[in-house]
Motif scaffolding. Sequence first.
Motif, mmCIF file in Angstrom:
data_model
loop_
_atom_site.group_PDB
_atom_site.id
_atom_site.type_symbol
_atom_site.label_atom_id
_atom_site.label_comp_id
_atom_site.label_asym_id
_atom_site.label_seq_id
_atom_site.Cartn_x
_atom_site.Cartn_y
_atom_site.Cartn_z
ATOM 1 N N ILE A 131 -2.866 -6.521 0.779
ATOM 2 C CA ILE A 131 -2.026 -5.529 1.456
ATOM 3 C C ILE A 131 -1.263 -4.767 0.382
ATOM 4 O O ILE A 131 -0.378 -5.310 -0.262
ATOM 5 N N ASN A 132 -1.607 -3.499 0.197
ATOM 6 C CA ASN A 132 -1.193 -2.784 -1.007
ATOM 7 C C ASN A 132 -0.190 -1.669 -0.775
ATOM 8 O O ASN A 132 -0.073 -0.747 -1.599
ATOM 9 N N ALA A 133 0.548 -1.767 0.307
ATOM 10 C CA ALA A 133 1.655 -0.854 0.582
ATOM 11 C C ALA A 133 2.504 -1.458 1.687
ATOM 12 O O ALA A 133 2.040 -2.302 2.462
ATOM 13 N N ALA A 134 3.752 -0.993 1.781
ATOM 14 C CA ALA A 134 4.694 -1.584 2.732
ATOM 15 C C ALA A 134 4.936 -0.722 3.957
ATOM 16 O O ALA A 134 5.611 -1.150 4.891
ATOM 17 N N SER A 136 2.955 2.383 6.660
ATOM 18 C CA SER A 136 1.628 2.806 7.093
ATOM 19 C C SER A 136 1.139 4.072 6.403
ATOM 20 O O SER A 136 -0.048 4.206 6.098
ATOM 21 N N SER A 137 2.030 5.020 6.133
ATOM 22 C CA SER A 137 1.595 6.281 5.526
ATOM 23 C C SER A 137 1.067 6.058 4.105
ATOM 24 O O SER A 137 0.010 6.587 3.728
ATOM 25 N N THR A 138 1.790 5.269 3.316
ATOM 26 C CA THR A 138 1.339 4.974 1.962
ATOM 27 C C THR A 138 0.108 4.078 1.993
ATOM 28 O O THR A 138 -0.815 4.233 1.185
ATOM 29 N N TYR A 139 0.069 3.152 2.930
ATOM 30 C CA TYR A 139 -1.081 2.272 3.092
ATOM 31 C C TYR A 139 -2.352 3.086 3.332
ATOM 32 O O TYR A 139 -3.399 2.823 2.725
ATOM 33 N N LYS A 140 -2.273 4.080 4.180
ATOM 34 C CA LYS A 140 -3.434 4.918 4.473
ATOM 35 C C LYS A 140 -3.915 5.627 3.217
ATOM 36 O O LYS A 140 -5.123 5.742 2.958
ATOM 37 N N PHE A 141 -2.993 6.099 2.387
ATOM 38 C CA PHE A 141 -3.350 6.760 1.143
ATOM 39 C C PHE A 141 -4.013 5.783 0.177
ATOM 40 O O PHE A 141 -5.029 6.103 -0.446
ATOM 41 N N ILE A 142 -3.458 4.573 0.061
ATOM 42 C CA ILE A 142 -3.979 3.590 -0.889
ATOM 43 C C ILE A 142 -5.301 3.005 -0.408
ATOM 44 O O ILE A 142 -6.275 2.912 -1.175
ATOM 45 N N HIS A 143 -5.370 2.605 0.852
ATOM 46 C CA HIS A 143 -6.545 1.915 1.389
ATOM 47 C C HIS A 143 -7.613 2.860 1.920
ATOM 48 O O HIS A 143 -8.756 2.429 2.135
ATOM 49 N N GLY A 144 -7.250 4.098 2.187
ATOM 50 C CA GLY A 144 -8.214 5.035 2.755
ATOM 51 C C GLY A 144 -8.412 4.875 4.245
ATOM 52 O O GLY A 144 -9.220 5.588 4.852
ATOM 53 N N LYS A 145 -7.679 3.967 4.875
ATOM 54 C CA LYS A 145 -7.788 3.731 6.320
ATOM 55 C C LYS A 145 -6.397 3.471 6.896
ATOM 56 O O LYS A 145 -5.555 2.847 6.254
ATOM 57 N N ASP A 146 -6.185 3.913 8.111
ATOM 58 C CA ASP A 146 -4.885 3.782 8.762
ATOM 59 C C ASP A 146 -4.834 2.472 9.556
ATOM 60 O O ASP A 146 -4.713 2.460 10.779
ATOM 61 N N ASP A 147 -4.905 1.361 8.843
ATOM 62 C CA ASP A 147 -5.012 0.045 9.482
ATOM 63 C C ASP A 147 -3.789 -0.843 9.251
ATOM 64 O O ASP A 147 -3.843 -2.041 9.534
ATOM 65 N N PHE A 148 -2.707 -0.282 8.750
ATOM 66 C CA PHE A 148 -1.567 -1.104 8.342
ATOM 67 C C PHE A 148 -1.054 -1.972 9.484
ATOM 68 O O PHE A 148 -0.948 -3.203 9.345
ATOM 69 N N ASP A 149 -0.734 -1.383 10.616
ATOM 70 C CA ASP A 149 -0.148 -2.139 11.726
ATOM 71 C C ASP A 149 -1.107 -3.212 12.223
ATOM 72 O O ASP A 149 -0.688 -4.334 12.551
ATOM 73 N N GLU A 150 -2.389 -2.889 12.266
ATOM 74 C CA GLU A 150 -3.379 -3.847 12.743
ATOM 75 C C GLU A 150 -3.510 -5.036 11.787
ATOM 76 O O GLU A 150 -3.598 -6.194 12.218
ATOM 77 N N VAL A 151 -3.505 -4.764 10.497
ATOM 78 C CA VAL A 151 -3.626 -5.840 9.504
ATOM 79 C C VAL A 151 -2.403 -6.753 9.551
ATOM 80 O O VAL A 151 -2.534 -7.985 9.524
ATOM 81 N N ILE A 152 -1.212 -6.153 9.627
ATOM 82 C CA ILE A 152 0.015 -6.960 9.698
ATOM 83 C C ILE A 152 0.006 -7.823 10.950
ATOM 84 O O ILE A 152 0.356 -9.015 10.905
#
Length: 326
Positions: A131-134, A136-152
């Motif tokens: 998990i490489n951002a804290a 969702s917006s930065t997570y999408k940029f880093i991971h290339g997918k808007d999955d932050f909430d789902e992963v958490i």
Amino acid sequence: MKYSERYAERFINDDFLLHPKIDRYMLVEINNACNHTCIFCANRKMTRKKGFIDENFLKRILQEAYDLGVRCVGFYSTGEPFLNKNLSLYISYAKEIGYEYVYLNTNGKLATVENIQKCVEAGLDSLKYSINAAVSSTYKFIHGKDDFDEVINNLKQVHEYRVVNNKPLKLYTSTILTKYTINDEEKLRDLLQEYVDEMMFYKVRNASGLITEVMEELQIDEPDTKKEFRCKLPFNTIHITWEGYLTACCGDFNNYVAIEDLNKMSLAEAWNSERYVNFRKRLLSKDLANIMCYNCFNNSDKKFEPINSDLATIIEWDTFYNKCVE
């Protein structure tokens, strides 16, 4: 044992040998496809054919490695392991043979409580979420997918599952810190520390020397050009690709340091082959010219040659370091 202690255990022995004794650890790439396109990972640039490991080959190599002293196996490398529908079956194979510790690294998108339950019942010992951002917006940029909430949410549900069912599964997270996320460590600890056993944070590096074109944008510190080259992976860890090759590095996306084809020889023969011995000699003498290791260590974009050209997918150098991050 903590994850950090288990990881460090792989790097204690400084007695480098040309024919080193096979250590306890093996990573098996059960597939090389990934459902994320992380900015710091070369998977998004990989031109090697996407595929899944052959089941019969895996059974064979698991037994050979165990007979040689391997006791810990991770089913991941350059891809996302939960894309392989046989993942829980492969975990059970390892446990039936006698492996003491089976572990996974995942981006977490498919690491749902339902999928984890199957793996735990098969014998999974630990799971690490990348998990490489804290936020969702930065997570999408880093991971290339808007999955932050789902992963958490997946991580929290898996934690609840292990508590309610008294499962011994170890849960970890790892985070690659970049210029965009340098202040995210405290935020992630506040968000997740109560759900996991340990959290690891690493500064981004040009692993395998394959993402040079984005490092200026990502790196936190200037590369240390005075440090002494050292890499112990070719001396103490077995890495198996989905095609059935023994490679010297878990970040070998195009098989440029793939050494031998295990479909044609035993693991013991490959580990002690003339080609692998000569490769280790080069590393010990710091002769890194024209091999992938030079770029990894020097954050360079020089062209390099494969160790075994029969196994590599040849890189198109004119475009390889020019691919933009979307």
